[in-house]
Design a protein around this motif. Structure first.
Motif, PDB file in Angstrom:
ATOM      1  N   LEU A 120      23.396  50.269  27.987  1.00 10.93           N
ATOM      2  CA  LEU A 120      24.280  51.435  28.077  1.00 10.93           C
ATOM      3  C   LEU A 120      25.469  51.252  29.010  1.00 10.93           C
ATOM      4  CD1 LEU A 120      21.572  54.233  28.211  1.00 10.93           C
ATOM      5  CD2 LEU A 120      22.949  53.549  26.238  1.00 10.93           C
ATOM      6  N   GLN A 121      25.348  50.417  30.029  1.00 11.39           N
ATOM      7  CA  GLN A 121      26.411  50.340  31.036  1.00 11.39           C
ATOM      8  C   GLN A 121      27.705  49.719  30.531  1.00 11.39           C
ATOM      9  OE1 GLN A 121      24.988  48.260  34.427  1.00 11.39           O
ATOM     10  NE2 GLN A 121      24.919  46.280  33.437  1.00 11.39           N
ATOM     11  N   SER A 122      27.685  49.111  29.352  1.00 14.18           N
ATOM     12  CA  SER A 122      28.935  48.587  28.815  1.00 14.18           C
ATOM     13  C   SER A 122      29.873  49.714  28.392  1.00 14.18           C
ATOM     14  CB  SER A 122      28.661  47.663  27.626  1.00 14.18           C
ATOM     15  OG  SER A 122      28.095  48.405  26.566  1.00 14.18           O
ATOM     16  N   LYS A 123      29.324  50.895  28.133  1.00 15.39           N
ATOM     17  CA  LYS A 123      30.162  52.017  27.720  1.00 15.39           C
ATOM     18  C   LYS A 123      30.039  53.234  28.632  1.00 15.39           C
ATOM     19  CE  LYS A 123      31.351  55.053  23.974  1.00 15.39           C
ATOM     20  NZ  LYS A 123      31.110  55.481  22.626  1.00 15.39           N
ATOM     21  N   PHE A 124      28.871  53.468  29.194  1.00 21.51           N
ATOM     22  CA  PHE A 124      28.618  54.689  29.952  1.00 21.51           C
ATOM     23  C   PHE A 124      28.356  54.392  31.422  1.00 21.51           C
ATOM     24  CE2 PHE A 124      26.841  55.293  25.650  1.00 21.51           C
ATOM     25  CZ  PHE A 124      27.678  56.298  25.205  1.00 21.51           C
ATOM     26  N   ASN A 125      28.713  55.340  32.243  1.00 22.26           N
ATOM     27  CA  ASN A 125      28.385  55.293  33.667  1.00 22.26           C
ATOM     28  C   ASN A 125      27.077  56.058  33.819  1.00 22.26           C
ATOM     29  OD1 ASN A 125      28.255  55.304  36.405  1.00 22.26           O
ATOM     30  ND2 ASN A 125      30.045  56.594  36.719  1.00 22.26           N
ATOM     31  N   ILE A 126      25.965  55.341  33.912  1.00 24.80           N
ATOM     32  CA  ILE A 126      24.657  55.987  33.938  1.00 24.80           C
ATOM     33  C   ILE A 126      23.923  55.717  35.238  1.00 24.80           C
ATOM     34  CG2 ILE A 126      24.348  55.949  31.438  1.00 24.80           C
ATOM     35  CD1 ILE A 126      22.472  53.523  31.894  1.00 24.80           C
ATOM     36  N   SER A 127      23.048  56.647  35.578  1.00 28.24           N
ATOM     37  CA  SER A 127      22.140  56.435  36.700  1.00 28.24           C
ATOM     38  C   SER A 127      20.777  56.978  36.300  1.00 28.24           C
ATOM     39  CB  SER A 127      22.649  57.129  37.960  1.00 28.24           C
ATOM     40  OG  SER A 127      22.612  58.530  37.801  1.00 28.24           O
TER      41      SER A 127
END
Length: 145
Positions: free
Chosen positions: A76-83
């Motif tokens: 997911l981190q290639s497109k979204f800023n997730i935690s």
């Protein structure tokens, strides 16, 4: 680019229009795309997109939870800023809850997805689609304001 990186595009577009009033309109319209493309080639979405907070609820051992988190973060981190956080962290507000097994007795009022501990391709697709939907909802609410 407007769809993929809405926050970044809006910010760059605003800066370009405010600081380059002497340029022709068609040059002015194409400039934000060039800046966004360059920015994306160098930096990660973590630098400019809103954070999506994902709560993880599982009855699995800690190493399995770590595997689930690392696998999804990598994808997911290639497109979204997730935690990621644990669902029992009551102080945190989550945008999405991922469950491997219904273990919580608390009533959850936000989007929830059941996933397999092995992270199957259907799980990845469901989580990715949910993150895209969260971004679209945020864009719509920003546009209303």
């Amino acid at each position: 680019m407007k769809k993929e990186y809405p926050q970044l595009f809006e910010n760059i577009e605003k800066i370009v229009y405010e600081n380059n009033l002497e340029l022709e309109r068609k040059v002015l319209d194409s400039l934000p795309f060039a800046y966004v493309h360059t920015y994306i080639a160098v930096f990660s979405p973590h630098d400019f997109e809103e954070e999506i907070k994902i709560g993880l609820e599982t009855d699995m051992p800690i190493f399995t939870e770590g595997y689930i988190e690392r696998t999804l973060k990598t994808i997911l981190q290639s497109k979204f800023n997730i935690s990621f956080g644990q669902i029992f962290d009551a102080k945190d507000q989550f945008d999405l809850i991922l469950n491997t097994n219904q273990t919580s007795t608390q009533e959850i009022t936000i989007r929830e997805i059941m996933i397999s501990p092995e992270i199957l391709s259907r799980d990845i697709f469901a989580v990715y689609s949910a993150c895209e939907q969260i971004v679209l909802e945020r864009m719509k609410s920003r546009n209303k304001e």
